[in-house]
Motif scaffolding. Structure first.
Motif, PDB file in Angstrom:
ATOM      1  N   GLN A  47       0.831  -1.199   0.000  1.00 27.88           N
ATOM      2  CA  GLN A  47       0.000   0.000   0.000  1.00 27.88           C
ATOM      3  C   GLN A  47       0.869   1.254   0.000  1.00 27.88           C
ATOM      4  O   GLN A  47       0.605   2.203  -0.745  1.00 27.88           O
ATOM      5  CB  GLN A  47      -0.925  -0.003   1.224  1.00 27.88           C
ATOM      6  N   GLN A  48       1.922   1.252   0.798  1.00 23.27           N
ATOM      7  CA  GLN A  48       2.828   2.405   0.841  1.00 23.27           C
ATOM      8  C   GLN A  48       3.520   2.590  -0.514  1.00 23.27           C
ATOM      9  O   GLN A  48       3.692   3.723  -0.975  1.00 23.27           O
ATOM     10  CB  GLN A  48       3.868   2.228   1.956  1.00 23.27           C
ATOM     11  N   GLN A  49       3.927   1.485  -1.142  1.00 21.35           N
ATOM     12  CA  GLN A  49       4.552   1.586  -2.454  1.00 21.35           C
ATOM     13  C   GLN A  49       3.574   2.146  -3.481  1.00 21.35           C
ATOM     14  O   GLN A  49       3.951   2.981  -4.314  1.00 21.35           O
ATOM     15  CB  GLN A  49       5.062   0.220  -2.911  1.00 21.35           C
ATOM     16  N   LEU A  50       2.336   1.697  -3.424  1.00 19.04           N
ATOM     17  CA  LEU A  50       1.323   2.207  -4.348  1.00 19.04           C
ATOM     18  C   LEU A  50       1.074   3.692  -4.120  1.00 19.04           C
ATOM     19  O   LEU A  50       0.957   4.469  -5.068  1.00 19.04           O
ATOM     20  CB  LEU A  50       0.010   1.432  -4.189  1.00 19.04           C
ATOM     21  N   ILE A  51       1.005   4.108  -2.867  1.00 22.42           N
ATOM     22  CA  ILE A  51       0.780   5.525  -2.557  1.00 22.42           C
ATOM     23  C   ILE A  51       1.931   6.359  -3.087  1.00 22.42           C
ATOM     24  O   ILE A  51       1.728   7.418  -3.688  1.00 22.42           O
ATOM     25  CB  ILE A  51       0.583   5.716  -1.040  1.00 22.42           C
ATOM     26  N   THR A  52       3.152   5.884  -2.890  1.00 22.20           N
ATOM     27  CA  THR A  52       4.328   6.599  -3.389  1.00 22.20           C
ATOM     28  C   THR A  52       4.305   6.677  -4.910  1.00 22.20           C
ATOM     29  O   THR A  52       4.539   7.747  -5.489  1.00 22.20           O
ATOM     30  CB  THR A  52       5.617   5.887  -2.925  1.00 22.20           C
ATOM     31  N   ASP A  53       4.002   5.558  -5.564  1.00 27.29           N
ATOM     32  CA  ASP A  53       3.957   5.527  -7.031  1.00 27.29           C
ATOM     33  C   ASP A  53       2.870   6.460  -7.558  1.00 27.29           C
ATOM     34  O   ASP A  53       3.104   7.207  -8.514  1.00 27.29           O
ATOM     35  CB  ASP A  53       3.694   4.090  -7.497  1.00 27.29           C
TER      36      ASP A  53
END
Length: 119
Positions: A61-67
């Motif tokens: 989820q954090q990676q998706l938010i960053t992306d």
């Protein structure tokens, strides 16, 4: 005195029966305790698995938010540049008269310098 001996015998007999009954109950409950311990172990393993999966999902989820935020910034930059294009075009159009004025100024300066040389 006989009453005292009978009371002591009765107490000893009841303690013996209590011990026998407790041992019998312990023996009967031993398989149930074993099943409960196995169930507890399985539940703990499942809880650990769920916790691990939750951690992975949180990381994804954090990676998706960053992306998403990076792509949003890229799109906003492109949109801002596209919005600035008409402004820049207008500035280029306005630059032509300034260039003409510059040529006129240079021509005047050249004419003034020429007149000064002639006189």
């Amino acid at each position: 005195m006989i009453i005292v001996y009978l009371s002591i015998a009765l107490i000893i007999g009841s303690l013996g029966y209590l011990g026998y009954t407790a041992f019998k109950i312990f023996k009967k409950s031993k398989p149930s305790l074993k099943v409960l311990n196995e169930l507890s172990t399985r539940m703990q393993v499942k809880a650990d698995t769920i916790k691990t999966e939750t951690d992975k999902l949180t990381q994804n989820q954090q990676q998706l938010i960053t992306d998403i935020s990076q792509k949003k910034r890229a799109i906003n930059t492109t949109v801002t540049a596209a919005k600035q294009t008409p402004v820049m075009f207008k500035q280029l159009v306005k630059a032509k008269p300034v260039t003409k004025l510059e040529h006129k100024r240079k021509a005047r300066m050249w004419n003034m310098a020429r007149q000064n040389r002639l006189t």
